[in-house]
Design a protein around this motif. Structure first.
Motif, PDB file in Angstrom:
ATOM      1  N   ARG A 173      18.740 -36.723-108.715  1.00 55.87           N
ATOM      2  CA  ARG A 173      18.583 -35.775-109.542  1.00 55.87           C
ATOM      3  C   ARG A 173      17.939 -34.434-108.668  1.00 55.87           C
ATOM      4  NH1 ARG A 173      14.718 -39.047-114.160  1.00 55.87           N
ATOM      5  NH2 ARG A 173      16.266 -40.583-114.599  1.00 55.87           N
ATOM      6  N   VAL A 174      17.226 -34.594-107.451  1.00 54.69           N
ATOM      7  CA  VAL A 174      16.511 -33.753-106.654  1.00 54.69           C
ATOM      8  C   VAL A 174      17.142 -34.348-105.307  1.00 54.69           C
ATOM      9  CG1 VAL A 174      14.869 -32.842-108.315  1.00 54.69           C
ATOM     10  CG2 VAL A 174      14.368 -34.658-106.392  1.00 54.69           C
ATOM     11  N   LEU A 175      17.183 -33.347-104.304  1.00 57.42           N
ATOM     12  CA  LEU A 175      17.696 -33.543-103.239  1.00 57.42           C
ATOM     13  C   LEU A 175      16.597 -34.056-102.346  1.00 57.42           C
ATOM     14  CD1 LEU A 175      19.608 -30.362-102.022  1.00 57.42           C
ATOM     15  CD2 LEU A 175      20.582 -32.395-102.792  1.00 57.42           C
ATOM     16  N   CYS A 176      16.826 -35.263-101.462  1.00 54.13           N
ATOM     17  CA  CYS A 176      15.808 -35.999-100.843  1.00 54.13           C
ATOM     18  C   CYS A 176      15.297 -35.120 -99.642  1.00 54.13           C
ATOM     19  CB  CYS A 176      16.308 -37.228-100.354  1.00 54.13           C
ATOM     20  SG  CYS A 176      16.490 -38.309-101.881  1.00 54.13           S
ATOM     21  N   ASN A 177      16.352 -34.965 -98.852  1.00 59.35           N
ATOM     22  CA  ASN A 177      16.006 -33.804 -97.415  1.00 59.35           C
ATOM     23  C   ASN A 177      14.720 -34.847 -96.884  1.00 59.35           C
ATOM     24  OD1 ASN A 177      16.198 -32.033 -95.486  1.00 59.35           O
ATOM     25  ND2 ASN A 177      14.788 -30.846 -96.508  1.00 59.35           N
ATOM     26  N   TRP A 178      15.095 -36.189 -96.443  1.00 61.76           N
ATOM     27  CA  TRP A 178      14.062 -36.890 -95.843  1.00 61.76           C
ATOM     28  C   TRP A 178      14.563 -37.307 -94.678  1.00 61.76           C
ATOM     29  CZ3 TRP A 178      13.747 -41.884 -93.885  1.00 61.76           C
ATOM     30  CH2 TRP A 178      12.060 -42.320 -93.985  1.00 61.76           C
ATOM     31  N   ARG A 179      13.723 -37.343 -93.435  1.00 59.53           N
ATOM     32  CA  ARG A 179      13.873 -37.705 -92.141  1.00 59.53           C
ATOM     33  C   ARG A 179      12.645 -39.035 -91.640  1.00 59.53           C
ATOM     34  NH1 ARG A 179      14.890 -32.442 -88.511  1.00 59.53           N
ATOM     35  NH2 ARG A 179      16.668 -31.485 -89.510  1.00 59.53           N
ATOM     36  N   ASN A 180      13.422 -39.849 -90.854  1.00 58.84           N
ATOM     37  CA  ASN A 180      12.761 -40.945 -90.401  1.00 58.84           C
ATOM     38  C   ASN A 180      11.399 -40.705 -89.916  1.00 58.84           C
ATOM     39  OD1 ASN A 180      11.834 -43.532 -89.851  1.00 58.84           O
ATOM     40  ND2 ASN A 180      13.350 -43.820 -88.404  1.00 58.84           N
ATOM     41  N   HIS A 181      10.239 -40.999 -90.286  1.00 56.63           N
ATOM     42  CA  HIS A 181       9.069 -40.567 -89.519  1.00 56.63           C
ATOM     43  C   HIS A 181       8.391 -41.679 -88.904  1.00 56.63           C
ATOM     44  CE1 HIS A 181       6.695 -42.105 -92.820  1.00 56.63           C
ATOM     45  NE2 HIS A 181       7.406 -41.282 -93.710  1.00 56.63           N
ATOM     46  N   LEU A 182       8.856 -42.999 -89.095  1.00 57.28           N
ATOM     47  CA  LEU A 182       8.214 -44.078 -88.564  1.00 57.28           C
ATOM     48  C   LEU A 182       8.609 -44.018 -87.181  1.00 57.28           C
ATOM     49  CD1 LEU A 182      10.024 -46.882 -90.960  1.00 57.28           C
ATOM     50  CD2 LEU A 182       7.432 -45.997 -90.868  1.00 57.28           C
ATOM     51  N   GLY A 183       7.344 -44.563 -86.359  1.00 53.94           N
ATOM     52  CA  GLY A 183       7.283 -44.421 -84.916  1.00 53.94           C
ATOM     53  C   GLY A 183       8.509 -44.844 -84.048  1.00 53.94           C
ATOM     54  N   ALA A 184       9.214 -44.507 -83.329  1.00 56.08           N
ATOM     55  CA  ALA A 184      10.287 -44.871 -82.357  1.00 56.08           C
ATOM     56  C   ALA A 184       9.626 -45.756 -81.478  1.00 56.08           C
ATOM     57  CB  ALA A 184      10.998 -43.827 -81.653  1.00 56.08           C
ATOM     58  N   PRO A 185      10.111 -46.702 -80.749  1.00 52.20           N
ATOM     59  CA  PRO A 185       9.811 -47.567 -79.762  1.00 52.20           C
ATOM     60  C   PRO A 185       9.041 -46.730 -78.573  1.00 52.20           C
ATOM     61  CG  PRO A 185      11.887 -48.593 -80.489  1.00 52.20           C
ATOM     62  CD  PRO A 185      11.736 -47.104 -80.971  1.00 52.20           C
ATOM     63  N   SER A 186       8.006 -47.207 -77.967  1.00 47.92           N
ATOM     64  CA  SER A 186       7.467 -46.439 -76.820  1.00 47.92           C
ATOM     65  C   SER A 186       8.240 -45.688 -76.199  1.00 47.92           C
ATOM     66  CB  SER A 186       6.173 -47.107 -76.308  1.00 47.92           C
ATOM     67  OG  SER A 186       5.414 -48.017 -77.329  1.00 47.92           O
ATOM     68  N   ASP A 187       7.531 -44.727 -75.415  1.00 46.84           N
ATOM     69  CA  ASP A 187       8.200 -43.921 -74.156  1.00 46.84           C
ATOM     70  C   ASP A 187       8.250 -44.843 -73.175  1.00 46.84           C
ATOM     71  OD1 ASP A 187       9.330 -42.160 -72.600  1.00 46.84           O
ATOM     72  OD2 ASP A 187       7.871 -40.493 -73.122  1.00 46.84           O
ATOM     73  N   PHE A 188       9.483 -44.939 -72.373  1.00 43.03           N
ATOM     74  CA  PHE A 188       9.580 -45.822 -71.549  1.00 43.03           C
ATOM     75  C   PHE A 188       9.104 -45.077 -70.142  1.00 43.03           C
ATOM     76  CE2 PHE A 188      12.654 -47.495 -74.207  1.00 43.03           C
ATOM     77  CZ  PHE A 188      12.343 -48.644 -74.405  1.00 43.03           C
ATOM     78  N   ARG A 189       8.573 -43.776 -70.356  1.00 47.55           N
ATOM     79  CA  ARG A 189       8.198 -43.052 -68.988  1.00 47.55           C
ATOM     80  C   ARG A 189       7.024 -43.566 -68.749  1.00 47.55           C
ATOM     81  NH1 ARG A 189      10.408 -37.124 -70.675  1.00 47.55           N
ATOM     82  NH2 ARG A 189       9.701 -38.233 -72.681  1.00 47.55           N
ATOM     83  N   VAL A 190       6.279 -43.945 -69.804  1.00 47.69           N
ATOM     84  CA  VAL A 190       4.602 -44.008 -69.437  1.00 47.69           C
ATOM     85  C   VAL A 190       4.517 -45.395 -68.990  1.00 47.69           C
ATOM     86  CG1 VAL A 190       2.473 -44.529 -70.802  1.00 47.69           C
ATOM     87  CG2 VAL A 190       4.146 -42.765 -71.902  1.00 47.69           C
ATOM     88  N   LYS A 191       3.924 -45.435 -67.898  1.00 45.63           N
ATOM     89  CA  LYS A 191       3.971 -46.664 -67.005  1.00 45.63           C
ATOM     90  C   LYS A 191       2.364 -47.114 -66.737  1.00 45.63           C
ATOM     91  CE  LYS A 191       8.246 -46.303 -66.064  1.00 45.63           C
ATOM     92  NZ  LYS A 191       9.074 -47.342 -66.611  1.00 45.63           N
ATOM     93  N   VAL A 192       1.495 -46.811 -67.737  1.00 42.25           N
ATOM     94  CA  VAL A 192       0.168 -47.431 -67.645  1.00 42.25           C
ATOM     95  C   VAL A 192      -0.511 -47.557 -68.870  1.00 42.25           C
ATOM     96  CG1 VAL A 192      -0.472 -45.711 -65.680  1.00 42.25           C
ATOM     97  CG2 VAL A 192      -0.677 -44.818 -67.817  1.00 42.25           C
ATOM     98  N   GLY A 193      -1.460 -48.459 -68.859  1.00 47.83           N
ATOM     99  CA  GLY A 193      -1.989 -48.760 -70.221  1.00 47.83           C
ATOM    100  C   GLY A 193      -1.799 -49.945 -70.711  1.00 47.83           C
ATOM    101  N   PRO A 194      -2.508 -50.617 -71.650  1.00 51.99           N
ATOM    102  CA  PRO A 194      -2.239 -51.795 -72.168  1.00 51.99           C
ATOM    103  C   PRO A 194      -0.850 -52.147 -72.633  1.00 51.99           C
ATOM    104  CG  PRO A 194      -3.891 -50.737 -73.660  1.00 51.99           C
ATOM    105  CD  PRO A 194      -3.483 -49.898 -72.276  1.00 51.99           C
ATOM    106  N   GLU A 195      -0.486 -51.058 -73.466  1.00 47.76           N
ATOM    107  CA  GLU A 195       0.914 -51.380 -74.148  1.00 47.76           C
ATOM    108  C   GLU A 195       2.037 -51.488 -73.041  1.00 47.76           C
ATOM    109  OE1 GLU A 195       3.530 -48.584 -77.304  1.00 47.76           O
ATOM    110  OE2 GLU A 195       1.592 -47.983 -76.768  1.00 47.76           O
ATOM    111  N   PHE A 196       1.798 -50.484 -72.077  1.00 55.45           N
ATOM    112  CA  PHE A 196       2.888 -50.746 -70.907  1.00 55.45           C
ATOM    113  C   PHE A 196       2.760 -52.175 -70.401  1.00 55.45           C
ATOM    114  CE2 PHE A 196       3.507 -50.664 -66.179  1.00 55.45           C
ATOM    115  CZ  PHE A 196       4.860 -50.621 -66.288  1.00 55.45           C
ATOM    116  N   GLU A 197       1.793 -52.579 -70.209  1.00 54.24           N
ATOM    117  CA  GLU A 197       1.526 -53.916 -69.806  1.00 54.24           C
ATOM    118  C   GLU A 197       1.999 -55.036 -70.454  1.00 54.24           C
ATOM    119  OE1 GLU A 197       0.579 -54.897 -66.669  1.00 54.24           O
ATOM    120  OE2 GLU A 197       0.257 -52.784 -65.742  1.00 54.24           O
ATOM    121  N   SER A 198       1.906 -54.820 -71.709  1.00 46.45           N
ATOM    122  CA  SER A 198       2.486 -55.859 -72.786  1.00 46.45           C
ATOM    123  C   SER A 198       4.051 -55.818 -72.757  1.00 46.45           C
ATOM    124  CB  SER A 198       1.939 -55.575 -74.123  1.00 46.45           C
ATOM    125  OG  SER A 198       2.427 -56.221 -75.096  1.00 46.45           O
ATOM    126  N   ARG A 199       4.447 -54.649 -72.809  1.00 46.92           N
ATOM    127  CA  ARG A 199       5.844 -54.418 -72.654  1.00 46.92           C
ATOM    128  C   ARG A 199       6.705 -54.962 -71.613  1.00 46.92           C
ATOM    129  NH1 ARG A 199       6.070 -49.253 -73.303  1.00 46.92           N
ATOM    130  NH2 ARG A 199       6.707 -48.768 -71.186  1.00 46.92           N
TER     131      ARG A 199
END
Length: 754
Positions: A173-199
């Motif tokens: 009935r109305v236009l959605c005009n929706w975009r995916n805002h769910l977070g993409a997988p982490s930036d692979f350029r980040v090489k520090v922190g617990p998230e990088f160590e887990s990956r």
């Protein structure tokens, strides 16, 4: 081949009417997935979703999100009756427009199921009620149900595609005009922190597991263990994908050809990488050669069967010792058992163990019943009379032959359509049940080796009931625990080793069979602290107090053609080498000045000059094709490069055309008029002079014509202006042949407008 139908919304129709027309199109006209029951809550789609060497059949369940993640035998609640027809129509339609595999279809289904749940929470599940708020709620449901960021992101992407589809076809009935805002997988350029160590820990194998592969490789004796350990050995020799190893030809190992020890691995890279020759590291040459030899020996019986069916597609495969049975009308159970299972069918009629004969007879009867092969009479009526039942001809050869031929793999004799490799040329094929632990080997039928067979064989924690490679070879970690490893971890490991050794990014991409260099970052797990340690060690080992020691790096020369083909995506070629750029950057303003210069002279008959001109034409054609491919692929930044290469390409073609013209004598001087590289101001002045010459007006009158509310009028709005500007540009692009060499000082050709 299925005919693809495109849905076109009715002008002025309501969302409900468009929705009804869309469902009718998918139900009645589209034949994707074959003849299925559209209204059923479970679609058996067969092998339609298989990719690569995947085998088996798949089913699509149109059930609620809460019951979707259970096993196929669990209870599944169907989608709401208002929403289910749209979900089925969308899945079928999109598979025809944009086919995807099992995982892609799963993402589409999860998106639909989350939207249905969001609609039910707010009332009715009519698809026309979908809007941006409903999609936000569906995204929140997905985020709460899936802990994996990557899985949620892919479902959100599928939801975004669905939103665009709804808007384009006016199904809401109305236009959605929706975009995916769910977070993409982490930036692979980040090489520090617990998230990088887990990956990093999840992507890289531990040292003990790497050593376990080597031990299992040397201990393997069973056919299944030899197969799996050889595949893992090849994955450690170069950073390949598992699917690429399973599609290798038997002649995949090529000597280097430069006199040095080593091999090149020849195959077709997945994901658009094309045909590649991968160098095998010198330390792994013996492992690669031994692994290829083992796989060649293992697959030889299956290739013989494949060769038979390629030559005689309508005749069942029979070993030489059973060839005399080919013309028989009826076969006994003993003969059928020998055709199916060869030497594994042990009943020979000379034993007094009638129970063993009855077991063999039961095996044949069970196989015939399962595969719907007609058995004439009741073979069990013979009772225990010696061999009478098992030797009585009761099974038609025609029925047996037809059943076996129907078992040939889908697409036979081609194993993979992308590479064109045949079953008779493949390194990783087998006879049916050849690497199993329960069933006998079906010696007259072949099949490809699937990824799941290798994956399950290296996971000792799997509950498949089949011993893993490490369990079968008696390998454990230092604490006696079971070993689990993923084949793709080896690709991450070798890429990380290459990055830590500061290997060139183009070499890493080529070694890994990647189409895009930017994908390297996802496989680089060298931490920032490790890079700092490398720099610190370099400084500490320096002989000077002011700077670390510098060592001259040795480079291996390569051909220009190889550089253009494998290394350069955007850039320029010069007489001395190449300038490497990226499509994001603008074309170099310093390149090709001699091409656009109206003082530049080309002497016809100079062999060296003509060779360089033709070589430059060839290289610029390659760069033009690369830019054109990038533009067609959606890279808008490559448009400037395409225009620049096109301009240079046209100029070079005109020069070559004059060089090849037999009417122009050698020694003639060829000069090109300057390209149209004028500024906007000069273009405006030219337009003004043309307008003044046509109207006879000066000053303010002409300015009023060119100005509207202070904005210059487009050239297309001024009558007759376009044609004169085009003729001006054509005059500037004119090639001038100045005559013999003594005409060098002749006056230049005048332009139409100065």
């Amino acid at each position: 081949m299925n005919t693809i139908f495109t849905f076109v919304r009715a002008p002025g129709a309501t969302a409900l009417l468009n929705l009804s027309r869309f469902i009718s199109l998918s139900r009645d006209d589209i034949l994707v997935f074959g003849a299925i029951d559209f209204d059923a809550d479970k679609w058996n789609v067969g092998t339609s979703l298989n990719t690569g060497t995947a085998r088996g059949t798949d089913s699509i369940y149109f059930c609620t999100l809460s019951t979707a993640n259970g096993k196929s035998q669990s209870v599944k609640f169907p989608l709401d009756p208002q929403f289910a027809p749209f979900a089925k129509a969308y899945i079928r339609y999109m598979q025809g427009i944009k086919p995807v595999g099992n995982s892609g279809t799963c993402s589409r289904m999860r998106a639909l199921q989350a939207i249905e749940q969001a609609l039910l929470e707010s009332g009715k599940a009519c698809p026309t009620r979908i809007n941006s708020l409903m999609l936000d709620r569906a995204a929140a449901i997905v985020k709460s149900m899936y802990a994996s960021v990557g899985v949620a992101y892919h479902i959100g992407s599928a939801m975004g595609c669905l939103s665009r589809f709804l808007d384009e076809n006016r199904l809401t009935r109305v236009l959605c005009n929706w975009r995916n805002h769910l977070g993409a997988p982490s930036d692979f350029r980040v090489k520090v922190g617990p998230e990088f160590e887990s990956r990093r820990n999840a992507k890289l194998p531990i040292k003990e597991n790497l050593e376990a592969i080597g031990i299992a490789f040397h201990r393997a004796t069973l056919p299944r263990d030899v197969l799996v350990s050889s595949v893992l050995g090849l994955l450690l020799c170069q950073p390949g994908r598992l699917i690429e190893i399973l599609l290798l030809p038997i002649n995949c190992l090529v000597p280097r050809g430069d006199g040095k020890r080593g091999f090149l691995l020849r195959y077709r890279a997945a994901k658009g990488g094309g045909q590649v020759l991968k160098p095998v590291t010198e330390t792994m040459c013996d492992i690669a050669e031994e692994a290829i030899n083992r796989l060649t020996r293992l697959s030889e019986p299956a290739r013989l069967v494949a060769e038979h069916y390629e030559l005689y597609p309508n005749r069942i495969y029979l070993p030489k010792k059973l060839e005399h049975l080919r013309n028989n009308v009826l076969l006994s159970s003993r003969e059928v058992g020998e055709i199916l299972w060869g030497d594994a069918f042990r009943c020979n009629g000379r034993t007094n163990d009638y129970s063993d004969e009855r077991t063999m007879l039961a095996s044949v009867l069970t196989w015939c019943k399962t595969n719907k092969v007609t058995v004439n009479g009741d073979l069990r009526a013979a009772g225990n009379r010696k061999c009478s039942a098992i030797n009585t001809p009761r099974i038609k050869m025609v029925d047996l032959e037809r059943t076996i031929l129907n078992m040939l793999p889908r697409g036979f004799p081609i194993l993979n359509t992308s590479s064109g490799i045949r079953y008779s040329e493949a390194l990783c094929i087998s006879r049916v049940s050849e690497y199993g632990f329960v069933k006998r080997v079906l010696v007259c039928m072949i099949r490809p080796i699937g990824k799941q067979e290798i994956t399950k064989a290296v996971d000792e924690t799997s509950d498949s009931g089949i011993p893993s490679l490490f369990e079968s070879t008696g390998v454990r970690d230092n604490e006696g625990r079971p070993i689990k490893i993923e084949s793709h971890q080896l690709r991450h490991f070798l890429n990380t080793v290459a990055h830590s050794a500061s290997m060139d990014k183009f070499d890493i991409a080529a070694w890994s069979g990647r189409k895009d260099v930017s994908q390297n970052s996802a496989y680089d797990h060298v931490s920032n602290s490790e890079r700092v340690e490398e720099m610190r060690d370099s400084v500490e080992n320096a002989t000077s107090n002011f700077a670390p020691t510098m060592q001259k790096k040795s480079y291996i020369p390569i051909f220009r053609s190889e550089w253009l083909t494998n290394r350069v995506r955007a850039g320029h070629t010069t007489d001395l080498g190449h300038c490497v750029h990226d499509f994001i950057m603008a074309p170099c303003s310093k390149f090709g000045d001699h091409i656009s210069c109206d003082e530049h002279i080309v002497v016809k008959g100079n062999a060296d000059v003509e060779i360089r001109v033709r070589q430059s034409l060839k290289e610029n054609q390659i760069l033009y094709d690369s830019a054109a491919s990038a533009v067609s692929g959606g890279n808008s930044s490559a448009k400037n490069w395409l225009d620049t290469h096109k301009s240079h390409l046209n100029r070079l073609k005109e020069i070559v055309q004059i060089l090849d013209d037999p009417n122009i004598k050698k020694g003639a001087l060829i000069r090109l008029s300057s390209l149209d590289s004028s500024s906007r101001l000069s273009d405006a002045n030219t337009s003004r002079r043309i307008l003044e010459s046509q109207t006879g007006k000066q000053g303010e009158n002409s300015q009023k014509t060119l100005m509207s509310n202070g904005v210059p009028a487009p050239a297309s709005d001024v009558p007759g202006l376009n044609n004169d500007i085009k003729s001006t540009r054509n005059a500037r692009l004119t090639l001038s042949v100045l005559g013999e060499f003594d005409a060098l000082n002749a006056p230049k050709k005048s332009e139409k407008y100065d």
